[in-house]
Design a protein around this motif. Structure first.
Motif, mmCIF file in Angstrom:
data_model
loop_
_atom_site.group_PDB
_atom_site.id
_atom_site.type_symbol
_atom_site.label_atom_id
_atom_site.label_comp_id
_atom_site.label_asym_id
_atom_site.label_seq_id
_atom_site.Cartn_x
_atom_site.Cartn_y
_atom_site.Cartn_z
ATOM 1 N N LEU A 1 9.345 9.354 -7.129
ATOM 2 C CA LEU A 1 7.956 9.806 -7.037
ATOM 3 C C LEU A 1 7.659 10.188 -5.595
ATOM 4 O O LEU A 1 7.680 9.335 -4.703
ATOM 5 C CB LEU A 1 6.991 8.703 -7.474
ATOM 6 N N THR A 2 7.410 11.453 -5.330
ATOM 7 C CA THR A 2 7.002 11.893 -3.994
ATOM 8 C C THR A 2 5.479 12.017 -3.940
ATOM 9 O O THR A 2 4.792 11.972 -4.952
ATOM 10 C CB THR A 2 7.651 13.237 -3.638
ATOM 11 N N GLU A 3 4.971 12.149 -2.718
ATOM 12 C CA GLU A 3 3.529 12.282 -2.474
ATOM 13 C C GLU A 3 2.750 11.185 -3.209
ATOM 14 O O GLU A 3 1.723 11.424 -3.816
ATOM 15 C CB GLU A 3 3.057 13.677 -2.866
ATOM 16 N N THR A 4 3.300 9.975 -3.115
ATOM 17 C CA THR A 4 2.716 8.802 -3.760
ATOM 18 C C THR A 4 2.622 7.677 -2.735
ATOM 19 O O THR A 4 3.644 7.240 -2.204
ATOM 20 C CB THR A 4 3.582 8.344 -4.953
ATOM 21 N N SER A 5 1.425 7.217 -2.454
ATOM 22 C CA SER A 5 1.218 6.196 -1.430
ATOM 23 C C SER A 5 1.156 4.813 -2.056
ATOM 24 O O SER A 5 0.479 4.616 -3.080
ATOM 25 C CB SER A 5 -0.080 6.464 -0.673
ATOM 26 N N VAL A 6 1.824 3.853 -1.435
ATOM 27 C CA VAL A 6 1.714 2.453 -1.839
ATOM 28 C C VAL A 6 0.543 1.840 -1.089
ATOM 29 O O VAL A 6 0.492 1.870 0.142
ATOM 30 C CB VAL A 6 3.015 1.691 -1.540
ATOM 31 N N ARG A 7 -0.396 1.279 -1.823
ATOM 32 C CA ARG A 7 -1.610 0.713 -1.226
ATOM 33 C C ARG A 7 -1.477 -0.775 -0.936
ATOM 34 O O ARG A 7 -1.977 -1.269 0.058
ATOM 35 C CB ARG A 7 -2.808 0.947 -2.155
ATOM 36 N N ARG A 8 -0.835 -1.519 -1.829
ATOM 37 C CA ARG A 8 -0.634 -2.948 -1.636
ATOM 38 C C ARG A 8 0.373 -3.458 -2.654
ATOM 39 O O ARG A 8 0.686 -2.770 -3.639
ATOM 40 C CB ARG A 8 -1.947 -3.724 -1.741
ATOM 41 N N ILE A 9 0.863 -4.673 -2.408
ATOM 42 C CA ILE A 9 1.786 -5.331 -3.328
ATOM 43 C C ILE A 9 0.969 -6.199 -4.271
ATOM 44 O O ILE A 9 -0.014 -6.834 -3.860
ATOM 45 C CB ILE A 9 2.795 -6.192 -2.549
ATOM 46 N N LEU A 10 1.381 -6.258 -5.529
ATOM 47 C CA LEU A 10 0.698 -7.060 -6.533
ATOM 48 C C LEU A 10 1.452 -8.375 -6.731
ATOM 49 O O LEU A 10 2.687 -8.410 -6.666
ATOM 50 C CB LEU A 10 0.614 -6.299 -7.852
ATOM 51 N N PHE A 11 0.712 -9.446 -6.991
ATOM 52 C CA PHE A 11 1.319 -10.776 -7.116
ATOM 53 C C PHE A 11 0.778 -11.528 -8.324
ATOM 54 O O PHE A 11 -0.370 -11.334 -8.743
ATOM 55 C CB PHE A 11 1.039 -11.615 -5.863
#
Length: 503
Positions: free
Chosen positions: A210-220
């Protein structure tokens, strides 16, 4: 996998080699199929472009208030798609230091040398003790190098610095030397780590990119990482990870993501109203980078850059009592002033000694600007804050001038343009000339102490199913350019994961 740079590309490929392992590779930037990426000579055009995260450090009081650009690659290949393509393994002492700090001999020089031999497809002078010839990474010396690069080798020999066939063999077990650079260029085109590892496997059904896809945070779920929150085409989505989450987003974005996800110093997270998941005070600390001081000479006649425009490299000591080189020199075949030294007058045609500190003592930090994932973090690079770095910088510039003014360059240059006709160099010139080598690392370092963030397996302390594999996990910046060490990080991470998960 979060991040398709020098480490992330390696991990994605190695895991996808098992058809039963499904890999999702998430990249914030775009495809790498552009001439500015693939043409080795065009690398400077990527700086400041959409293929650059465009980070800027805070004003630095130790550089008279200057704010340095902290470019980082954004797109498939990460830094390996926008950099100068130099392949520098790091000194023996670097890797043995990492083994000591982690308590794991797998990070030591002997073990890492085995990995380098396995992954290289070396196209230079045969050297089976140090080089491999059947791996995915095409490494070669410059083809038909510029005479100006040969002049640097001759100048170094003239003042007693030994010349080697390559900077990545016995030279990096010694006090230093000079050699033509090893580079990731194949058939005249950039050979990024993405191209070496992932591109040949991109059509595999068990690998999704997946390009042009930003990771915002990790889920727990409790202390177990379960996936990531992403933004894609303006939509915020959640993706669940079946086995584990790996961050390979670089020494600026990785600590930012950790802190946004509740992992970091308690007071820092409280300041932004982020619920604390685990107190890890080392997140964002220990920021390091090679700092450089450009010295420029004017050509007698114009000489176009060859290959990448950086074809020779030199490592040496600022003091004879040191156990390894602490100075790093990369020759650049065009003028590279800072915004302040440019005021001294930049020749239209010339070359620059990009002379820097291979082992800086100064340390900075990365902090959150806010709890908004869209905001860039605060980068306090803190370069030249340690007085020992100023002492080494003077030795560095002195050696650069001694080399550049050697008789070996007489047929090609007419004068020293920067710093110019002055006998002594003062601290002000050092502060004005300082720029980054773009080798940021160390902000989520591996180790055993309370300020370390990951253990020897690159797993985050006290957290399950979350691993960090990029330059941020290095306890200190390596001696030389960092893309080759980041490849080792990727290889080690993939090997550890395959053993732990039986894949």
């Amino acid at each position: 996998m979060c991040g398709a740079g020098s480490s992330g590309s390696v991990i994605a490929r190695r895991l996808a080699e098992n058809p039963d392992c499904h890999v999702l590779l998430i990249e914030a930037g775009a495809n790498d199929d552009e001439e500015a990426v693939m043409d080795p000579a065009a690398w400077p055009t990527n700086l400041g472009s959409r293929r650059d995260w465009g980070f800027t450090a805070e004003p630095n009081p130790h550089l008279d208030g200057r704010s340095l650009s902290m470019s980082m690659g954004k797109g498939l290949g990460g830094g390996s798609s926008v950099n100068v393509m130099v392949w520098a393994r790091g000194h023996r002492s670097d890797w043995d230091y990492f083994a000591e700090k982690t308590g794991d001999a797998g990070w030591g020089h002997h073990a890492v040398l085995d990995i380098y031999r396995r992954i290289e497809n070396w196209r230079g002078v045969p050297d089976p003790q140090y080089r491999g010839t059947s791996g995915p990474v095409w490494v070669q010396p410059p083809k038909d190098p510029s005479p100006i690069a040969g002049a640097l080798l001759n100048a170094a020999e003239a003042i007693g610095i030994p010349k080697f066939d390559s900077p990545n063999g016995s030279m990096m077990e010694s006090a230093g030397g000079v050699a033509y650079s090893d580079m990731l260029v194949r058939e005249g085109r950039r050979h990024s780590l993405y191209r070496a590892y992932v591109h040949p496997w991109a059509d595999r059904p068990n690998l999704t990119i997946l390009t042009e896809t930003s990771v915002r945070r990790i889920l727990f779920d409790g202390i177990r990482a379960t996936g990531v929150e992403i933004e894609r085409s303006g939509e915020i989505l959640q993706i669940t990870a079946g086995t584990e989450v790996v961050l390979s987003t670089g020494a600026i974005n990785t600590p930012k993501l950790l802190m946004l996800s509740g992992l970091g110093d308690r007071s820092e997270l409280e300041r932004h109203g982020i619920p604390l998941l685990r107190h890890l005070p080392g997140v964002g600390q220990n920021l390091q980078d090679h700092v450089s001081f450009g010295c420029t000479w004017e050509y007698r006649e114009p000489m176009p850059p060859q290959n990448s425009g950086s074809e020779a490299t030199l490592y040496w000591k600022s003091r004879s009592d040191l156990d390894a080189p602490d100075l790093l020199f990369c020759q650049v075949e065009f003028p590279v002033p800072s915004e302040r030294t440019a005021l001294l007058g930049v020749p239209m045609h010339g070359w620059t000694m990009f002379a820097g500190l291979a082992r800086p003592h100064s340390r900075g930090q990365v902090k959150l600007r806010s709890a908004d994932p869209a905001e860039a973090p605060i980068i306090e690079a803190n370069m030249m804050s340690d007085p020992r770095d100023m002492e080494a910088a003077h030795a560095c510039v002195k050696l650069a001038r001694e080399l550049g003014n050697n008789a070996a360059f007489a047929p090609y240059v007419c004068r020293e343009a920067i710093p110019g006709d002055r006998r002594n160099i003062d601290d002000r010139f050092i502060r004005d000339a300082a720029v980054t080598y773009w080798h940021q690392c160390g902000t989520a370092r591996m180790g055993l102490d309370d300020m370390s963030v990951v253990d020897a397996s690159l797993a985050v302390h006290g957290i399950e199913r979350l691993r960090i594999a990029d330059g941020s996990c290095l306890p200190r910046v390596t001696t030389g350019n960092t893309q080759a060490p980041c490849t080792i990080i990727g290889e080690r991470a993939a090997e550890i994961m395959r053993i732990q998960h039986g894949i």
